[in-house]
Each structure stands twice: as C-alpha cells, then as structure tokens.
Scaffold this motif. Structure first.
Motif, PDB file in Angstrom:
ATOM      1  N   ARG A   5       0.855  -1.192   0.000  1.00  0.00           N
ATOM      2  CA  ARG A   5       0.000   0.000   0.000  1.00  0.00           C
ATOM      3  C   ARG A   5       0.893   1.244   0.000  1.00  0.00           C
ATOM      4  NH1 ARG A   5      -5.115  -0.478   1.932  1.00  0.00           N
ATOM      5  NH2 ARG A   5      -4.866   1.203   3.456  1.00  0.00           N
ATOM      6  N   VAL A   7       1.614   5.511  -0.781  1.00  0.00           N
ATOM      7  CA  VAL A   7       1.192   6.900  -0.934  1.00  0.00           C
ATOM      8  C   VAL A   7       2.363   7.697  -1.498  1.00  0.00           C
ATOM      9  CG1 VAL A   7       0.579   9.026   0.292  1.00  0.00           C
ATOM     10  CG2 VAL A   7      -0.576   6.889   0.863  1.00  0.00           C
ATOM     11  N   GLU A  30      -0.234  -1.218  -4.668  1.00  0.00           N
ATOM     12  CA  GLU A  30      -1.507  -0.500  -4.750  1.00  0.00           C
ATOM     13  C   GLU A  30      -1.287   0.964  -4.397  1.00  0.00           C
ATOM     14  OE1 GLU A  30      -5.905  -0.328  -2.564  1.00  0.00           O
ATOM     15  OE2 GLU A  30      -4.390  -1.782  -1.908  1.00  0.00           O
ATOM     16  N   LEU A  32      -2.507   4.162  -3.192  1.00  0.00           N
ATOM     17  CA  LEU A  32      -3.666   4.625  -2.435  1.00  0.00           C
ATOM     18  C   LEU A  32      -4.038   6.054  -2.793  1.00  0.00           C
ATOM     19  CD1 LEU A  32      -2.788   3.261   1.131  1.00  0.00           C
ATOM     20  CD2 LEU A  32      -4.231   2.183  -0.606  1.00  0.00           C
ATOM     21  N   ALA A  33      -3.024   6.904  -2.937  1.00  0.00           N
ATOM     22  CA  ALA A  33      -3.302   8.318  -3.195  1.00  0.00           C
ATOM     23  C   ALA A  33      -2.017   9.038  -3.551  1.00  0.00           C
ATOM     24  CB  ALA A  33      -3.934   8.971  -1.970  1.00  0.00           C
ATOM     25  N   ILE A  44      -4.108  11.684   4.759  1.00  0.00           N
ATOM     26  CA  ILE A  44      -4.226  10.417   4.030  1.00  0.00           C
ATOM     27  C   ILE A  44      -3.570   9.285   4.798  1.00  0.00           C
ATOM     28  CG2 ILE A  44      -3.465   9.183   1.957  1.00  0.00           C
ATOM     29  CD1 ILE A  44      -3.763  11.895   0.467  1.00  0.00           C
ATOM     30  N   LEU A  47      -5.654   8.079   7.691  1.00  0.00           N
ATOM     31  CA  LEU A  47      -6.859   7.344   7.293  1.00  0.00           C
ATOM     32  C   LEU A  47      -6.547   6.012   6.624  1.00  0.00           C
ATOM     33  CD1 LEU A  47      -9.020  10.280   5.845  1.00  0.00           C
ATOM     34  CD2 LEU A  47      -9.342   9.091   8.028  1.00  0.00           C
ATOM     35  N   ARG A  48      -5.496   5.978   5.793  1.00  0.00           N
ATOM     36  CA  ARG A  48      -5.262   4.807   4.945  1.00  0.00           C
ATOM     37  C   ARG A  48      -4.160   3.878   5.434  1.00  0.00           C
ATOM     38  NH1 ARG A  48      -7.513   5.486  -0.084  1.00  0.00           N
ATOM     39  NH2 ARG A  48      -7.423   3.201  -0.100  1.00  0.00           N
ATOM     40  N   ARG A  49      -3.294   4.344   6.301  1.00  0.00           N
ATOM     41  CA  ARG A  49      -2.221   3.519   6.882  1.00  0.00           C
ATOM     42  C   ARG A  49      -1.407   2.791   5.806  1.00  0.00           C
ATOM     43  NH1 ARG A  49      -1.355   5.539  11.850  1.00  0.00           N
ATOM     44  NH2 ARG A  49      -3.348   5.892  12.899  1.00  0.00           N
ATOM     45  N   PRO A  50      -0.672   3.526   4.980  1.00  0.00           N
ATOM     46  CA  PRO A  50       0.120   2.881   3.917  1.00  0.00           C
ATOM     47  C   PRO A  50       1.316   2.113   4.478  1.00  0.00           C
ATOM     48  CG  PRO A  50       0.663   5.193   4.061  1.00  0.00           C
ATOM     49  CD  PRO A  50      -0.514   4.984   4.985  1.00  0.00           C
ATOM     50  N   SER A  75       1.924   7.372  12.188  1.00  0.00           N
ATOM     51  CA  SER A  75       1.842   6.009  11.652  1.00  0.00           C
ATOM     52  C   SER A  75       3.223   5.363  11.704  1.00  0.00           C
ATOM     53  CB  SER A  75       1.309   6.044  10.219  1.00  0.00           C
ATOM     54  OG  SER A  75       1.126   4.730   9.712  1.00  0.00           O
TER      55      SER A  75
END
Length: 222
Positions: A5, A7, A30, A32-33, A44, A47-50, A75
């Motif tokens: 994951r 970012v 992937e 994420l953003a 981000i 919220l998304r925890r890359p 994080s």
C-alpha cells in the motif's frame, strides 16, 4: 499475498502522474493516493495507513523532512523513502534523522524506484552504496575510534555489512548467523548510536570512521 500500500507525496504533477501510470501495471503495488503537500499527506496517512510513503523533499509549506517526522509520529509502521532531485548530504542526513529508511534520486530509472518500494516494504533500507560514496567519500577521512561507541566487534561487522548494502538475509549468510541474530545486532547498533534507522547508523559510521564504503570499479587497479 497482500499488495504493498503506497502513498506518493509530490507537488510535481507530471512526475506523480507518470509514476501513477507506471504503478498501474504492477500487481503487487496498490497506489492509495497522491498528495500534493504535507498537510494532505498526513491526513491520508492517518486514514489509509500505507506500508510505504514516497516523500518529495521540496514541498509547499511543510518540507518533506518535517513531513516525514510527522508521518512516522502518526503512523510508526509506515516506511518513508525520501525523493530528491538534487543529491545533498544535508538533505539525506536530515531525512535519516527524521526516520526515513532511505533515499532515491528522482533521476533514477523507473525500475530502480519500483525496486526501492519493494525493498522498503520487505523491511530493508533503501540506499545505494555508490550514492553514499558520491556524497561522503569512503569514510577514510575520519579517525576510527570504535571503543568510544561501545560497539562489539560483531556489531562493527554488521555495520560494515549495512554500509556495503547487504540485506538482513545476506548479512546472515556472510556472517554465518541467523537472520534473527542479525536483527538483534542491528537493534543494538541503533540503540548505542542513538539513531532511528540503518541508514542513520551507516551515516553515523561514515562520519566517525567506523565503516568504509566499497571502492568504485574505476578505483580498482587495472
């Protein structure tokens, strides 16, 4: 197997878009953003925890080094790779102090960047010995005083292996140790040198003359 994951934090739209197109072809990554600044990146990340964050140094507002520190505070499990257009010792030192696990030049080939993402996700540091050598020389300019840092002879061997760019598994094979034992030595090195990452330990070792970098092929006798 779960995808990595990712970012990207970069305000250069063309670069970010080109990297995004490339990543769409990679099944194990992937995206994420893409965040154009540190403030949106922090939201981000919360919220998304890359797994991995590619962090540009030159950002509007909060710079990438300060943003790295904030990302890891919110994080701790994320692994930050700093992206830089210009290879600058102060930038790399600052990134390591902030907790980044490596740095990559924006001038590197796309395949190198993809490899860096995968290496970071696997828990290893992201830097090339030749890049360190270009920035700091080979470490011979400093006086070696290992006793001052209370590193054991084995820990000095592990630190040198890190400077040589060896992974945990490669170090284990080279030193005839288990990967877990190598990890234990690495953690002890980080604690004794008061640094946050293996990159930070290598930079510290170079400054203090505890390690030397491999010579370039052009430096070898013909």
């Amino acid at each position: 197997m779960r995808s990595i994951r990712l970012v990207i934090v970069d305000d250069h739209q063309v670069f970010a878009e080109a990297l995004g197109v490339l990543l769409k072809t990679e099944r194990d990554i992937e995206l994420l953003a893409v965040a154009p600044d540190a403030e949106s990146a922090l939201e981000i990340v919360r919220l998304r925890r890359p797994d991995v964050v590619l962090m540009d140094v030159d950002l509007p507002g909060m710079n990438g080094i300060a943003a790295t520190r904030e990302v890891l505070a919110s994080s701790p499990g994320a692994r930050v790779i700093v992206l830089t257009a210009l290879m600058d010792p102060q930038v790399v030192e600052g990134a390591a102090a902030a907790g980044a696990i490596g740095f990559v030049s924006k001038q590197r080939a796309a395949d190198d960047l993809l490899a860096a993402i995968r290496v970071a996700a696997a828990g290893e540091e992201v830097f090339r010995t030749q890049d360190l050598r270009a920035l700091w020389g080979d470490g011979r300019q400093a006086e070696k005083r290992p006793g001052q840092f209370d590193l054991t002879s084995r820990e000095l061997e592990v630190l040198q292996g890190l400077a040589d760019g060896l992974s945990t598994d490669e170090l284990a094979k080279t030193l005839f140790l288990s990967p877990r034992t190598v990890q234990g030595h690495v953690q002890s090195i980080l604690t004794k040198l008061r640094v946050r990452s293996k990159l930070g330990a290598v930079l510290y070792g170079l400054r203090q003359g505890l390690v030397r970098l491999k010579p370039l092929a052009s430096d070898s006798p013909s």
